[in-house]
Design a protein around this motif. Structure first.
Motif, PDB file in Angstrom:
ATOM      1  N   GLN A 178       0.862  -1.190   0.000  1.00 53.11           N
ATOM      2  CA  GLN A 178       0.000   0.000   0.000  1.00 53.11           C
ATOM      3  C   GLN A 178       0.905   1.249   0.000  1.00 53.11           C
ATOM      4  O   GLN A 178       2.028   1.212   0.512  1.00 53.11           O
ATOM      5  CB  GLN A 178      -0.901   0.012   1.229  1.00 53.11           C
ATOM      6  CG  GLN A 178      -0.119  -0.199   2.521  1.00 53.11           C
ATOM      7  CD  GLN A 178      -1.012  -0.425   3.740  1.00 53.11           C
ATOM      8  OE1 GLN A 178      -2.222  -0.392   3.619  1.00 53.11           O
ATOM      9  NE2 GLN A 178      -0.408  -0.639   4.886  1.00 53.11           N
ATOM     10  N   SER A 231       0.465   3.715   1.749  1.00 47.49           N
ATOM     11  CA  SER A 231       0.432   4.338   3.082  1.00 47.49           C
ATOM     12  C   SER A 231       1.823   4.437   3.701  1.00 47.49           C
ATOM     13  O   SER A 231       2.055   5.274   4.578  1.00 47.49           O
ATOM     14  CB  SER A 231      -0.497   3.556   4.019  1.00 47.49           C
ATOM     15  OG  SER A 231      -1.802   3.505   3.467  1.00 47.49           O
ATOM     16  N   GLN A 251       3.335   7.818   3.975  1.00 50.91           N
ATOM     17  CA  GLN A 251       2.992   8.717   5.091  1.00 50.91           C
ATOM     18  C   GLN A 251       4.170   8.825   6.049  1.00 50.91           C
ATOM     19  O   GLN A 251       4.570   9.912   6.468  1.00 50.91           O
ATOM     20  CB  GLN A 251       1.783   8.177   5.859  1.00 50.91           C
ATOM     21  CG  GLN A 251       0.490   8.137   5.066  1.00 50.91           C
ATOM     22  CD  GLN A 251      -0.670   7.693   5.966  1.00 50.91           C
ATOM     23  OE1 GLN A 251      -0.620   7.824   7.185  1.00 50.91           O
ATOM     24  NE2 GLN A 251      -1.733   7.180   5.357  1.00 50.91           N
ATOM     25  N   ARG A 262       0.786  -7.122  -4.280  1.00 50.31           N
ATOM     26  CA  ARG A 262       0.128  -8.080  -3.378  1.00 50.31           C
ATOM     27  C   ARG A 262       0.115  -9.443  -4.027  1.00 50.31           C
ATOM     28  O   ARG A 262       0.041  -9.544  -5.258  1.00 50.31           O
ATOM     29  CB  ARG A 262      -1.320  -7.639  -3.096  1.00 50.31           C
ATOM     30  CG  ARG A 262      -1.364  -6.396  -2.249  1.00 50.31           C
ATOM     31  CD  ARG A 262      -2.774  -5.986  -1.881  1.00 50.31           C
ATOM     32  NE  ARG A 262      -2.732  -4.629  -1.324  1.00 50.31           N
ATOM     33  CZ  ARG A 262      -3.795  -3.934  -0.955  1.00 50.31           C
ATOM     34  NH1 ARG A 262      -4.991  -4.458  -1.059  1.00 50.31           N
ATOM     35  NH2 ARG A 262      -3.656  -2.712  -0.464  1.00 50.31           N
ATOM     36  N   GLN A 275      -1.710   3.000  -6.521  1.00 49.64           N
ATOM     37  CA  GLN A 275      -2.539   3.741  -5.570  1.00 49.64           C
ATOM     38  C   GLN A 275      -2.033   5.175  -5.488  1.00 49.64           C
ATOM     39  O   GLN A 275      -0.887   5.454  -5.830  1.00 49.64           O
ATOM     40  CB  GLN A 275      -2.422   3.137  -4.161  1.00 49.64           C
ATOM     41  CG  GLN A 275      -3.085   1.799  -3.983  1.00 49.64           C
ATOM     42  CD  GLN A 275      -3.024   1.321  -2.534  1.00 49.64           C
ATOM     43  OE1 GLN A 275      -2.108   1.678  -1.800  1.00 49.64           O
ATOM     44  NE2 GLN A 275      -3.992   0.522  -2.127  1.00 49.64           N
ATOM     45  N   GLU A 311      -1.851   7.985  -2.403  1.00 53.28           N
ATOM     46  CA  GLU A 311      -2.044   8.246  -0.988  1.00 53.28           C
ATOM     47  C   GLU A 311      -2.127   9.756  -0.794  1.00 53.28           C
ATOM     48  O   GLU A 311      -1.387  10.505  -1.434  1.00 53.28           O
ATOM     49  CB  GLU A 311      -0.813   7.717  -0.231  1.00 53.28           C
ATOM     50  CG  GLU A 311      -0.973   7.633   1.246  1.00 53.28           C
ATOM     51  CD  GLU A 311      -1.779   6.391   1.654  1.00 53.28           C
ATOM     52  OE1 GLU A 311      -2.041   5.528   0.772  1.00 53.28           O
ATOM     53  OE2 GLU A 311      -2.158   6.298   2.819  1.00 53.28           O
ATOM     54  N   THR A 334      -5.477   4.172  11.009  1.00 52.84           N
ATOM     55  CA  THR A 334      -6.371   5.327  11.175  1.00 52.84           C
ATOM     56  C   THR A 334      -7.373   5.049  12.286  1.00 52.84           C
ATOM     57  O   THR A 334      -7.763   3.909  12.515  1.00 52.84           O
ATOM     58  CB  THR A 334      -7.141   5.649   9.867  1.00 52.84           C
ATOM     59  OG1 THR A 334      -7.556   4.429   9.261  1.00 52.84           O
ATOM     60  CG2 THR A 334      -6.285   6.431   8.912  1.00 52.84           C
ATOM     61  N   ALA A 388      -5.978  10.917   6.205  1.00 49.11           N
ATOM     62  CA  ALA A 388      -5.277  10.253   5.107  1.00 49.11           C
ATOM     63  C   ALA A 388      -6.282   9.448   4.309  1.00 49.11           C
ATOM     64  O   ALA A 388      -7.328   9.048   4.831  1.00 49.11           O
ATOM     65  CB  ALA A 388      -4.192   9.334   5.657  1.00 49.11           C
ATOM     66  N   PHE A 389      -5.966   9.265   3.051  1.00 50.60           N
ATOM     67  CA  PHE A 389      -6.766   8.299   2.287  1.00 50.60           C
ATOM     68  C   PHE A 389      -5.948   7.714   1.155  1.00 50.60           C
ATOM     69  O   PHE A 389      -4.892   8.233   0.773  1.00 50.60           O
ATOM     70  CB  PHE A 389      -8.087   8.894   1.777  1.00 50.60           C
ATOM     71  CG  PHE A 389      -7.967  10.151   0.969  1.00 50.60           C
ATOM     72  CD1 PHE A 389      -8.175  11.386   1.565  1.00 50.60           C
ATOM     73  CD2 PHE A 389      -7.696  10.098  -0.390  1.00 50.60           C
ATOM     74  CE1 PHE A 389      -8.099  12.555   0.810  1.00 50.60           C
ATOM     75  CE2 PHE A 389      -7.631  11.257  -1.144  1.00 50.60           C
ATOM     76  CZ  PHE A 389      -7.827  12.487  -0.533  1.00 50.60           C
TER      77      PHE A 389
HETATM   78  N1  DAH Z   1      -3.852   1.566   2.461  1.00 48.94           N
HETATM   79  C1  DAH Z   1      -5.243   1.175   2.377  1.00 48.94           C
HETATM   80  C2  DAH Z   1      -5.389   0.028   1.368  1.00 48.94           C
HETATM   81  O1  DAH Z   1      -4.517  -0.189   0.604  1.00 48.94           O
HETATM   82  C3  DAH Z   1      -6.091   2.332   1.954  1.00 48.94           C
HETATM   83  C4  DAH Z   1      -6.114   3.401   2.971  1.00 48.94           C
HETATM   84  C5  DAH Z   1      -7.024   3.355   4.021  1.00 48.94           C
HETATM   85  C6  DAH Z   1      -5.242   4.455   2.928  1.00 48.94           C
HETATM   86  C7  DAH Z   1      -7.085   4.316   4.969  1.00 48.94           C
HETATM   87  C8  DAH Z   1      -5.268   5.443   3.890  1.00 48.94           C
HETATM   88  C9  DAH Z   1      -6.209   5.357   4.906  1.00 48.94           C
HETATM   89  O2  DAH Z   1      -4.459   6.474   3.870  1.00 48.94           O
HETATM   90  O3  DAH Z   1      -6.244   6.329   5.827  1.00 48.94           O
HETATM   91  O4  DAH Z   1      -6.394  -0.624   1.377  1.00 48.94           O
END
Ligand code: DAH
Length: 367
Positions: A179, A181, A184, A205, A219, A221, A262, A331-332
């Motif tokens: 991911q 993430s 971050q 993955r 992805q 982020e 989170t 974050a997302f």
């Molecule tokens: N990293 C998660 C995934 O790959 C997605 C994600 C969820 C990113 C919540 C974020 C977060 O920054 O806050 O499924």
């Protein structure tokens, strides 16, 4: 004594038979060169009986001069003709349009990534980079993902080296990140708050490949850390982002969820941009064979599941030395491949990676 007339006739016949400059030169060497019969005869004149010397010399020289004149004139003629033929062959038509130089275009994924970047750049975010090969610490531990979490299992994640099956964890083991993430942590380690960043990149993955899964995908982020950020800021940012991305003012729906990094965590759905949330196929929408009147983009749901998000967990702040009492953040993460599929309405992720030109050429992106 050789017959001068006969020698001259023979020479002339051979010279006339030549059809190219090269053939003419060869015949000239044979007849008018040092060992040509006529030339030899003239060179030998002092051995002739005195009474013959005069007329042999005279007639021989006349014949030789005539032959030389013929060679000069015919040679020029043949050379001209050869030049003409060559010019005709090499002709350049200056009026023809120039040949098109094939130019590459941006792959749909690159276009989509840049579009996402542009939207966030417009909101004041910075685009940052981060490694794809990460340690288990960045991949899991520092993202508050405990030992024993299924994602840490080598059946889910590609381990490069150092996986410790007995301890179940080795923070120094190397993985392909699953991911974005991880970015971050990397950013927060390098920068003091406040920060507003996005990071697009590849993730890996151990999934079987099918129309909606791939062992490598993309992805983006987003991370915002500042004083006083709340879930309302997250939702407002999403509305701005997704509205720009899919066009129009679209509702966002947050559903409670769980992500280790989170708290609280949500999954965000966006109102379907095709049916505007009704779930029914819009008037005149192209429908495949056996289609129902359900909207094909959201499959009748009215909503499209689009990303995972949440407020950054205090444990994550602690891992990078941020003061969770002073700052908060949201974050997302969003799938770039999925955004491309939604925006351009194709059902199979594999099209993005197979590089079949019949697909690629449908999305010519100007560099
Ligand atoms: N990293 C998660 C995934 O790959 C997605 C994600 C969820 C990113 C919540 C974020 C977060 O920054 O806050 O499924």
């Amino acid at each position: 004594m050789a017959d001068i007339e006969q020698l001259a006739r023979d020479a002339r016949a051979e010279l006339e038979a030549a059809t190219t400059v090269a053939e003419l030169d060869a015949a000239k060497v044979r007849h008018l060169g040092k060992s040509g019969p006529l030339v030899l005869l003239l060179g030998d004149i002092r051995n002739l009986p005195p009474e013959d010397r005069g007329h042999v010399g005279k007639e021989g020289n006349v014949a030789r001069r005539q032959l030389e004149e013929y060679v000069a004139a015919r040679g020029a003629e043949l050379a001209d003709a050869e030049l003409d033929a060559q010019v005709a062959r090499d002709v350049v038509d200056m009026t023809l349009p120039a040949r098109a130089v094939p130019q590459g275009t941006l792959h749909l994924l690159t276009q989509t990534r840049r579009l996402l970047e542009d939207i966030f750049l417009g909101m004041g975010y910075a685009v940052i980079d981060a490694p794809e090969v990460e340690s288990e610490w960045y991949g899991f531990s520092a993202l508050n993902t405990p030992v024993g979490h299924p994602a840490r299992n080598p059946t889910d994640t590609f381990y490069i080296e150092g996986h410790d099956a007995n301890a179940g964890a080795n923070d120094d083991a190397l993985i392909l990140r699953t991911q974005t993430s991880t970015a971050q942590l990397r950013t927060m380690q390098l920068t003091k708050p406040p920060l507003y960043v996005v990071h697009p990149g590849r993730v890996y993955r151990r999934d079987d490949i099918d129309a909606t899964h791939s062992d490598m995908f993309h992805q983006m982020e987003a991370l915002a850390v500042d004083e006083g950020l709340t879930l309302a800021h997250l939702k407002g940012t999403m509305e701005q982002f997704l509205g720009t991305l899919f066009g129009g003012k679209l509702e966002i729906r947050l559903r409670t969820h769980f992500f280790p990094f989170t708290e609280p965590s949500v999954e965000a759905d966006v109102q379907c941009f095709n049916c505007m949330g009704s779930g029914r196929a819009p008037e005149g929408d192209a429908q495949g064979e056996g289609a129902s009147d359900k909207c094909r983009v959201c499959r009748g749901e009215g909503w499209i599941e689009i990303m995972g998000a949440g407020m950054v967990d205090p444990n994550v702040f602690e891992a990078v030395g941020y003061d969770a009492d002073r700052v908060s953040g949201f974050a997302f993460g969003i799938g770039i491949d999925r955004v491309a599929m939604l925006r351009h309405d194709f059902p199979d992720l594999r099209h993005l990676f197979q590089n079949d030109l019949r697909f690629v050429r449908q999305f010519p992106g100007r560099p």
